[in-house]
Design a protein around this motif. Sequence first.
Motif, PDB file in Angstrom:
ATOM      1  N   PHE A 158       0.835  -1.196   0.000  1.00  0.00           N
ATOM      2  CA  PHE A 158       0.000   0.000   0.000  1.00  0.00           C
ATOM      3  C   PHE A 158       0.872   1.250   0.000  1.00  0.00           C
ATOM      4  CE2 PHE A 158      -2.379  -3.350   2.064  1.00  0.00           C
ATOM      5  CZ  PHE A 158      -3.635  -3.255   1.484  1.00  0.00           C
ATOM      6  N   ALA A 159       0.348   2.297  -0.599  1.00  0.00           N
ATOM      7  CA  ALA A 159       0.954   3.629  -0.520  1.00  0.00           C
ATOM      8  C   ALA A 159      -0.181   4.638  -0.463  1.00  0.00           C
ATOM      9  CB  ALA A 159       1.850   3.904  -1.720  1.00  0.00           C
ATOM     10  N   THR A 160      -0.033   5.648   0.366  1.00  0.00           N
ATOM     11  CA  THR A 160      -1.068   6.674   0.493  1.00  0.00           C
ATOM     12  C   THR A 160      -0.653   7.987  -0.171  1.00  0.00           C
ATOM     13  OG1 THR A 160      -0.203   7.348   2.657  1.00  0.00           O
ATOM     14  CG2 THR A 160      -1.960   5.679   2.627  1.00  0.00           C
ATOM     15  N   GLN A 161       0.562   8.028  -0.710  1.00  0.00           N
ATOM     16  CA  GLN A 161       1.034   9.203  -1.438  1.00  0.00           C
ATOM     17  C   GLN A 161       1.808   8.742  -2.665  1.00  0.00           C
ATOM     18  OE1 GLN A 161       3.347  11.626   1.234  1.00  0.00           O
ATOM     19  NE2 GLN A 161       1.548  12.523   2.210  1.00  0.00           N
ATOM     20  N   ALA A 162       1.645   9.474  -3.765  1.00  0.00           N
ATOM     21  CA  ALA A 162       2.368   9.160  -4.995  1.00  0.00           C
ATOM     22  C   ALA A 162       2.461  10.420  -5.836  1.00  0.00           C
ATOM     23  CB  ALA A 162       1.653   8.049  -5.771  1.00  0.00           C
ATOM     24  N   LYS A 163       3.389  10.441  -6.765  1.00  0.00           N
ATOM     25  CA  LYS A 163       3.519  11.573  -7.673  1.00  0.00           C
ATOM     26  C   LYS A 163       2.379  11.575  -8.684  1.00  0.00           C
ATOM     27  CE  LYS A 163       8.597  11.700  -7.454  1.00  0.00           C
ATOM     28  NZ  LYS A 163       9.860  11.566  -8.238  1.00  0.00           N
ATOM     29  N   THR A 164       2.141  12.717  -9.304  1.00  0.00           N
ATOM     30  CA  THR A 164       1.203  12.775 -10.414  1.00  0.00           C
ATOM     31  C   THR A 164       1.900  12.244 -11.664  1.00  0.00           C
ATOM     32  OG1 THR A 164       1.839  15.005 -11.104  1.00  0.00           O
ATOM     33  CG2 THR A 164       0.118  14.818  -9.404  1.00  0.00           C
ATOM     34  N   LEU A 165       1.121  12.062 -12.719  1.00  0.00           N
ATOM     35  CA  LEU A 165       1.714  11.607 -13.972  1.00  0.00           C
ATOM     36  C   LEU A 165       2.761  12.588 -14.472  1.00  0.00           C
ATOM     37  CD1 LEU A 165      -1.499  10.253 -15.693  1.00  0.00           C
ATOM     38  CD2 LEU A 165       0.563   8.926 -15.225  1.00  0.00           C
ATOM     39  N   LYS A 166       2.493  13.865 -14.307  1.00  0.00           N
ATOM     40  CA  LYS A 166       3.431  14.885 -14.766  1.00  0.00           C
ATOM     41  C   LYS A 166       4.699  14.880 -13.934  1.00  0.00           C
ATOM     42  CE  LYS A 166       3.643  19.797 -15.974  1.00  0.00           C
ATOM     43  NZ  LYS A 166       2.888  21.088 -15.991  1.00  0.00           N
ATOM     44  N   GLU A 167       4.582  14.573 -12.657  1.00  0.00           N
ATOM     45  CA  GLU A 167       5.735  14.586 -11.753  1.00  0.00           C
ATOM     46  C   GLU A 167       6.590  13.323 -11.841  1.00  0.00           C
ATOM     47  OE1 GLU A 167       3.701  17.289  -8.169  1.00  0.00           O
ATOM     48  OE2 GLU A 167       3.607  15.091  -8.143  1.00  0.00           O
ATOM     49  N   GLY A 168       6.052  12.258 -12.472  1.00  0.00           N
ATOM     50  CA  GLY A 168       6.844  11.039 -12.624  1.00  0.00           C
ATOM     51  C   GLY A 168       6.249   9.804 -11.976  1.00  0.00           C
ATOM     52  N   LEU A 169       4.921   9.691 -11.964  1.00  0.00           N
ATOM     53  CA  LEU A 169       4.283   8.497 -11.401  1.00  0.00           C
ATOM     54  C   LEU A 169       4.752   7.238 -12.124  1.00  0.00           C
ATOM     55  CD1 LEU A 169       2.152   7.060  -9.617  1.00  0.00           C
ATOM     56  CD2 LEU A 169       0.483   7.519 -11.434  1.00  0.00           C
ATOM     57  N   ASP A 170       4.891   7.315 -13.455  1.00  0.00           N
ATOM     58  CA  ASP A 170       5.305   6.128 -14.199  1.00  0.00           C
ATOM     59  C   ASP A 170       6.675   5.627 -13.754  1.00  0.00           C
ATOM     60  OD1 ASP A 170       6.481   8.400 -15.209  1.00  0.00           O
ATOM     61  OD2 ASP A 170       6.429   7.751 -17.289  1.00  0.00           O
ATOM     62  N   GLY A 171       7.564   6.540 -13.369  1.00  0.00           N
ATOM     63  CA  GLY A 171       8.873   6.137 -12.868  1.00  0.00           C
ATOM     64  C   GLY A 171       8.769   5.405 -11.538  1.00  0.00           C
ATOM     65  N   GLU A 172       7.881   5.870 -10.658  1.00  0.00           N
ATOM     66  CA  GLU A 172       7.674   5.197  -9.375  1.00  0.00           C
ATOM     67  C   GLU A 172       7.108   3.792  -9.587  1.00  0.00           C
ATOM     68  OE1 GLU A 172       6.811   8.673  -6.099  1.00  0.00           O
ATOM     69  OE2 GLU A 172       5.120   8.040  -7.332  1.00  0.00           O
ATOM     70  N   LEU A 173       6.142   3.678 -10.491  1.00  0.00           N
ATOM     71  CA  LEU A 173       5.538   2.377 -10.749  1.00  0.00           C
ATOM     72  C   LEU A 173       6.541   1.436 -11.413  1.00  0.00           C
ATOM     73  CD1 LEU A 173       1.980   3.400 -12.033  1.00  0.00           C
ATOM     74  CD2 LEU A 173       2.727   2.885  -9.695  1.00  0.00           C
ATOM     75  N   GLU A 174       7.357   1.978 -12.302  1.00  0.00           N
ATOM     76  CA  GLU A 174       8.359   1.170 -12.979  1.00  0.00           C
ATOM     77  C   GLU A 174       9.362   0.594 -11.976  1.00  0.00           C
ATOM     78  OE1 GLU A 174      10.659   1.476 -17.166  1.00  0.00           O
ATOM     79  OE2 GLU A 174      10.851   3.221 -15.856  1.00  0.00           O
ATOM     80  N   GLU A 175       9.773   1.399 -11.027  1.00  0.00           N
ATOM     81  CA  GLU A 175      10.706   0.921 -10.003  1.00  0.00           C
ATOM     82  C   GLU A 175      10.075  -0.205  -9.187  1.00  0.00           C
ATOM     83  OE1 GLU A 175      13.257   2.639  -6.165  1.00  0.00           O
ATOM     84  OE2 GLU A 175      12.148   4.017  -7.469  1.00  0.00           O
ATOM     85  N   PHE A 176       8.771  -0.068  -8.900  1.00  0.00           N
ATOM     86  CA  PHE A 176       8.087  -1.099  -8.114  1.00  0.00           C
ATOM     87  C   PHE A 176       8.038  -2.426  -8.873  1.00  0.00           C
ATOM     88  CE2 PHE A 176       4.387  -3.542  -6.834  1.00  0.00           C
ATOM     89  CZ  PHE A 176       4.518  -3.567  -5.452  1.00  0.00           C
ATOM     90  N   VAL A 177       7.632  -2.400 -10.150  1.00  0.00           N
ATOM     91  CA  VAL A 177       7.490  -3.660 -10.883  1.00  0.00           C
ATOM     92  C   VAL A 177       8.847  -4.304 -11.168  1.00  0.00           C
ATOM     93  CG1 VAL A 177       5.289  -2.986 -11.898  1.00  0.00           C
ATOM     94  CG2 VAL A 177       7.394  -2.512 -13.140  1.00  0.00           C
ATOM     95  N   LYS A 178       9.902  -3.502 -11.237  1.00  0.00           N
ATOM     96  CA  LYS A 178      11.234  -4.086 -11.415  1.00  0.00           C
ATOM     97  C   LYS A 178      11.685  -4.792 -10.142  1.00  0.00           C
ATOM     98  CE  LYS A 178      12.972  -1.097 -15.103  1.00  0.00           C
ATOM     99  NZ  LYS A 178      13.954  -0.039 -15.481  1.00  0.00           N
ATOM    100  N   GLN A 179      11.240  -4.289  -8.992  1.00  0.00           N
ATOM    101  CA  GLN A 179      11.569  -4.924  -7.720  1.00  0.00           C
ATOM    102  C   GLN A 179      10.662  -6.118  -7.431  1.00  0.00           C
ATOM    103  OE1 GLN A 179      11.345  -1.823  -4.782  1.00  0.00           O
ATOM    104  NE2 GLN A 179      13.188  -0.771  -5.500  1.00  0.00           N
ATOM    105  N   HIS A 180       9.459  -6.117  -8.028  1.00  0.00           N
ATOM    106  CA  HIS A 180       8.490  -7.191  -7.807  1.00  0.00           C
ATOM    107  C   HIS A 180       8.079  -7.729  -9.174  1.00  0.00           C
ATOM    108  CE1 HIS A 180       8.230  -4.424  -4.353  1.00  0.00           C
ATOM    109  NE2 HIS A 180       8.101  -5.530  -3.635  1.00  0.00           N
ATOM    110  N   THR A 181       8.865  -8.657  -9.689  1.00  0.00           N
ATOM    111  CA  THR A 181       8.678  -9.119 -11.060  1.00  0.00           C
ATOM    112  C   THR A 181       7.408  -9.943 -11.252  1.00  0.00           C
ATOM    113  OG1 THR A 181      10.100 -11.030 -10.576  1.00  0.00           O
ATOM    114  CG2 THR A 181      11.142  -9.076 -11.555  1.00  0.00           C
ATOM    115  N   ASP A 182       6.758 -10.355 -10.146  1.00  0.00           N
ATOM    116  CA  ASP A 182       5.502 -11.094 -10.264  1.00  0.00           C
ATOM    117  C   ASP A 182       4.294 -10.185 -10.069  1.00  0.00           C
ATOM    118  OD1 ASP A 182       5.870 -10.597  -7.556  1.00  0.00           O
ATOM    119  OD2 ASP A 182       4.883 -12.463  -6.940  1.00  0.00           O
ATOM    120  N   ALA A 183       4.489  -8.873 -10.197  1.00  0.00           N
ATOM    121  CA  ALA A 183       3.373  -7.937 -10.028  1.00  0.00           C
ATOM    122  C   ALA A 183       2.282  -8.228 -11.051  1.00  0.00           C
ATOM    123  CB  ALA A 183       3.864  -6.500 -10.173  1.00  0.00           C
TER     124      ALA A 183
END
Length: 385
Positions: A158-183
């Motif tokens: 869970f996370a209760t705070q995240a960046k907007t798409l403009k601020e780099g949400l895709d980068g945060e999500l990309e880092e997560f799925v690289k750390q959790h390859t079974d996402a």
Amino acid sequence: MTGKRKTTASVSSVGADGKQPNIKKDTEIIANETAQINLQATDFCGFDTNNCKSPEKSGCSLQTVSMTELYDTLYPPRTPVVDGFLYGGTYLFVGAPKVGKSFFMGQLAYHIAMGIPLWDYTVRKGTVLYLALEDDYARLQRRLSQMFGIESADNLYFATQAKTLKEGLDGELEEFVKQHTDARLIIIDTLQKVREVGGETFSYSNDYEIVTKLKAFSDKYGICLLVVHHTRKMESGDSFDMISGTNGLLGAADGAFIMQKKKRTDNTAVLDIVGRDQPDQELTIEFDRERCIWKFKKAETELWKQPPNPLLEAINEFLAEGRPEWEGTATELLKQLPDMQLSANVLSRKLNVVNSQLLNDYGIFYDNKRGHERRIILKRLERNE
């Protein structure tokens, strides 16, 4: 998985008992490849990208693929997140405020993380990330413990705070799925918390662009992005016209879920489902206020069941117990399937087309290796592979 498996349908019909599934029905199944799903054949020739042509090498700026190349290309298989209910891609989950969307998101996230059926829908177990951007951790703790007791899933984050798409949400999500390859699933609750704010916020082009950015990410990593959103106040005869904003949101998405109640105080809601990879459905569900979970009541129509494919049935028979894996040419495989009156070229093309069905329904991995001579690989996977 060994031996023969009877698989006459890709999905199971929905049960009507409404009971919380037993944890012993756990089904850990293969996750999607992390390679991008929607690549053209010129970029993704089977699983070997070294033989692919690029626009620069071909001297053409317009990337095209012929029908012949399309049929001769093996794309990564697509596996559902929840059979007959939720697939890879970007989906909207829409409902009025306080209608029970967040409870449903928590229920869905828990079932996928634990690998237990949602009602009678088979679930593919995997890691889940829930961006609960309108909640805090204390509220999540209370809600989930009321729903599921103290039994926890260590692959539900869970996370209760995240960046907007403009601020780099895709980068945060990309880092997560690289750390959790079974996402398998990422829930964004809500869209408004991550969308860019500007003068054209509610224009068709802006709405379309927002979902297109999210879809590019889900397609790249072969996962499901489920985006929670609100309905508009004006009524409409078409429930999907109730999505707040323009048609650009639904136009760019792979599908949508619309949750509606006749009255806010009702325990019963209607869940309309539409999508590119699953049949349209209308479900009636009921909220258990004591446990705070949604129970199934009825489906408007029974799910269409795909008839058996003779070729896949024959391959399933061929890979019987004692022969979990086979490799050879298409011509050699045809000798093992005497009832299949096909040419070698047609056999390869048919297997390219039904690649996902062979994996999802029979648990058989298929590859078509390029080289001096094309070689087919068939392997019956173990449940946890």
